[in-house]
Design an enzyme around this catalytic site. Structure first.
Site, mmCIF file in Angstrom:
data_model
loop_
_atom_site.group_PDB
_atom_site.id
_atom_site.type_symbol
_atom_site.label_atom_id
_atom_site.label_comp_id
_atom_site.label_asym_id
_atom_site.label_seq_id
_atom_site.Cartn_x
_atom_site.Cartn_y
_atom_site.Cartn_z
ATOM 1 N N ASP A 1 -11.255 5.770 -4.937
ATOM 2 C CA ASP A 1 -10.572 4.538 -5.316
ATOM 3 C C ASP A 1 -10.008 4.654 -6.733
ATOM 4 O OD1 ASP A 1 -10.080 1.724 -4.550
ATOM 5 O OD2 ASP A 1 -11.319 1.274 -6.298
ATOM 6 N N GLU B 1 -20.168 23.059 -2.726
ATOM 7 C CA GLU B 1 -21.537 23.492 -2.384
ATOM 8 C C GLU B 1 -21.825 23.217 -0.906
ATOM 9 O OE1 GLU B 1 -24.232 21.397 -4.954
ATOM 10 O OE2 GLU B 1 -23.125 22.020 -6.748
HETATM 11 C C1 BGC Z 1 -8.439 -0.617 -3.537
HETATM 12 C C2 BGC Z 1 -8.290 -2.082 -3.599
HETATM 13 C C3 BGC Z 1 -9.163 -2.590 -4.706
HETATM 14 C C4 BGC Z 1 -8.919 -1.850 -6.035
HETATM 15 C C5 BGC Z 1 -10.019 -2.053 -7.005
HETATM 16 C C6 BGC Z 1 -7.841 -0.238 -4.862
HETATM 17 O O1 BGC Z 1 -6.908 0.509 -5.062
HETATM 18 O O2 BGC Z 1 -7.787 -0.009 -2.459
HETATM 19 O O3 BGC Z 1 -8.536 -2.719 -2.395
HETATM 20 O O4 BGC Z 1 -8.914 -3.935 -4.922
HETATM 21 O O5 BGC Z 1 -8.809 -0.482 -5.830
HETATM 22 O O6 BGC Z 1 -11.152 -1.356 -6.621
#
Ligand code: BGC
Length: 539
Positions: free
Chosen positions: A209, A258
């Site tokens: 993310d 790993e």
């Molecule tokens: C996720 C989102 C989220 C954000 C913060 C992003 O890019 O896909 O859904 O709100 O990251 O974590």
């Protein structure tokens, strides 16, 4: 592709947004039991892997992207044993499992953040995050001018343990999502350990993310508040995509290496293909979503440009491309492409273009059903923090997160047990878009995806191999893309039927699959109805 090629270079990966996929216990919210119960849908669809959005303990301030404990499952979604059982069941069906990892920020309910609030300024507990004194005579102004992705300032002032107004902390997203400080070795060690926890449990990879956001520029300098949104494909904000972030991914790659066959996919909204390619250099991540492709408008020259640029940039570092049309953060592509019958026609054509291109491809749950964005959700049900943080000016992302219709003629369309309503209302018009309804209809979007994925699996040149664009008179409206030696995908992006002489291709092409009826390619002339794509075997 040869047997030695790693699975992820051409895998089709299905994104499950867990809270909206299937509800196993009748509380209206999708969960891991629900995912387990519907794995056959994914196996029948013919995908290779599933990516699960965060299911970790969380106050759900941002749908679970505010993680309070990275090594467990939120009771809303089940328990850790459900995750283990899901991984085992998926593997039993030949499906790999990718989980989401959220390293840019924790939840404010994470024990590290609670410890930081309880500790004084300058303490090791605060050094895991970005605490700073405010500007102004009494520290009443934020430390810099950064804006939160969800609206408002990216800083929130805390009250110190003694009750006085205190320091500020950085949150590039909601205030409930404090940014971690990746200059702190403790943060590195913790995430290496979290990766190992899930790798040991058997997951096949991680979707990272906000992969471009972890490292902040030295001194946290001011930028320009209110400029375009870094998550929507504009990387002009200087606090994203810092060079230092690559050291994190080199470290993570050493961890995944790993283990056997485990991968990363970066969610990095980085506009410049050459900058994006830096994330997938040989000693870094395996793949990165190609959001430039997602944001391309419905135009033959624009598709050609983005495909050529992307393939070239990735080839320079020896990486494969990762094609994506939709996800839980963007307006569903049926709607982006114009909505209604036109949007569906284009989405069908886009599916054939996307699945023909060499590389891995992501399918966002519901796109295989042709679901549109739900644009008329009542304000009272909107749950995305964007809605409140924008002062109710931006309805946020709930419209692409409406629960999946599985069966039946009224809500919850088999989403949960009888009688339980889904957490967001599903439109009445979705009865005909359910998995059950579409399974029995050979002209449905679901049938198109199933057939396309079967052909792709059986055919070495679909989704793999080389790409070359044929130059011809109608290149402004039509794409003819040669795939390897023996195949082609053709797309008409125009609103009219186009008939065009295609130079330089051998023999009489044989139609494998079309997104609409009326395609023809005989005597060197290709005919495509409006907004239509087709796959061909070249004679
Ligand atoms: C996720 C989102 C989220 C954000 C913060 C992003 O890019 O896909 O859904 O709100 O990251 O974590």
């Amino acid at each position: 592709m040869s047997e030695q090629a790693p699975w992820w270079r051409d895998a089709v990966i299905y994104q499950v947004y867990v809270r909206s996929f299937a509800d196993g216990n009748g509380d209206g919210v999708g969960d891991l039991i629900g995912v387990r119960a519907h794995l056959d849908h994914l196996a029948e669809l013919g995908v290779d892997a599933v990516w699960l959005t965060p299911f970790y303990p969380s106050p759900m301030a941002d749908g679970g992207y505010d993680v309070a404990d990275y090594r467990d499952v939120d009771p809303l979604f089940g328990q850790l044993s459900d995750a283990e059982a899901l991984i085992a069941d998926a593997h039993g069906r030949g499906l790999r499992v990718i989980v989401d990892i959220v390293p840019n920020h924790t939840s404010s309910a994470h024990q590290w953040f609670a410890a930081a609030l309880a500790a004084p300024p300058g303490s090791p507990e605060r050094a895991r995050y970005w605490f700073r004194d405010g500007k102004g005579d009494n520290g009443e102004l934020p430390p810099n001018d950064w804006g939160s992705r969800f609206g408002g300032p990216a800083w929130t002032r805390i009250t110190e343990a003694d009750g006085t107004p205190g320091q500020w902390y950085l949150h590039n997203f909601a205030p409930e999502q404090p940014d971690l400080n990746w200059e702190n070795p403790e943060v590195h060690a913790e995430f290496r350990d979290i990766l190992r926890f899930w790798l040991d449990l058997g997951v096949d990879g991680f979707r990272i993310d906000v992969a471009q956001g972890l490292v902040k520029p030295d001194g946290l300098p001011d930028v320009r508040v209110g400029e375009p949104d870094p998550l929507r494909g504009n990387d002009s904000l200087s606090f994203m995509d810092q060079d230092g972030v690559h050291e994190v991914y080199r470290e993570w790659r050493r961890v995944s290496d790993e283990y056997e066959g485990r991968i990363f996919v970066a969610e990095a909204w980085v506009h410049d293909p050459a900058r994006l390619a830096r994330y997938v250099r040989p000693d870094e991540l395996h793949t990165a979503f190609n959001f430039n492709y997602l944001t391309t408008s419905w135009s033959a020259p624009e598709f050609r440009a983005v495909i050529e640029e992307s393939l070239a940039a990735m080839a320079r570092v020896g990486a494969s491309c990762t094609w994506v049309l939709s996800n839980h953060d963007v307006v569903r592509h049926v709607t982006r492409y114009g909505g209604g019958a036109q949007g569906v026609r284009r989405a069908r054509a886009a599916a054939l273009l996307t699945l023909a291109l060499p590389g891995s491809a992501y399918v966002y749950q519901g796109e295989e059903l042709g679901l549109p964005q739900v644009t008329d959700l009542p304000e009272s049900v909107l749950a995305d923090p964007v809605w409140t943080r924008s002062g109710h000016t931006d309805r946020g992302r709930d419209g692409c997160r409406v629960p999946i219709p599985w069966s039946g003629t009224q809500d919850p369309y088999g989403f949960g047990p009888d009688g339980s309503k889904a957490w967001l209302p599903q439109p009445d018009s979705w009865a005909k878009l359910s998995v059950e309804a579409e399974s029995g209809d050979e002209d449905s979007m679901l049938s198109l995806y199933r057939t396309a994925l079967r052909l792709r699996r059986d055919n070495d040149e679909l989704g793999r191999g080389s790409v070359s664009f044929v130059d011809m008179e109608e290149s402004g409206r039509v794409l003819v893309v040669r795939l390897g030696d023996g195949h082609a995908v053709t797309v008409n992006c125009a609103a009219e039927v186009v008939s065009v002489a295609v130079p330089g291709l051998p023999g009489a092409p044989r139609l494998l699959l079309a997104s609409a009826s009326g395609v023809d390619w005989a005597a060197g002339t290709l005919t495509l109805p409006p907004d239509t794509a087709a796959w061909w075997a070249l004679g």
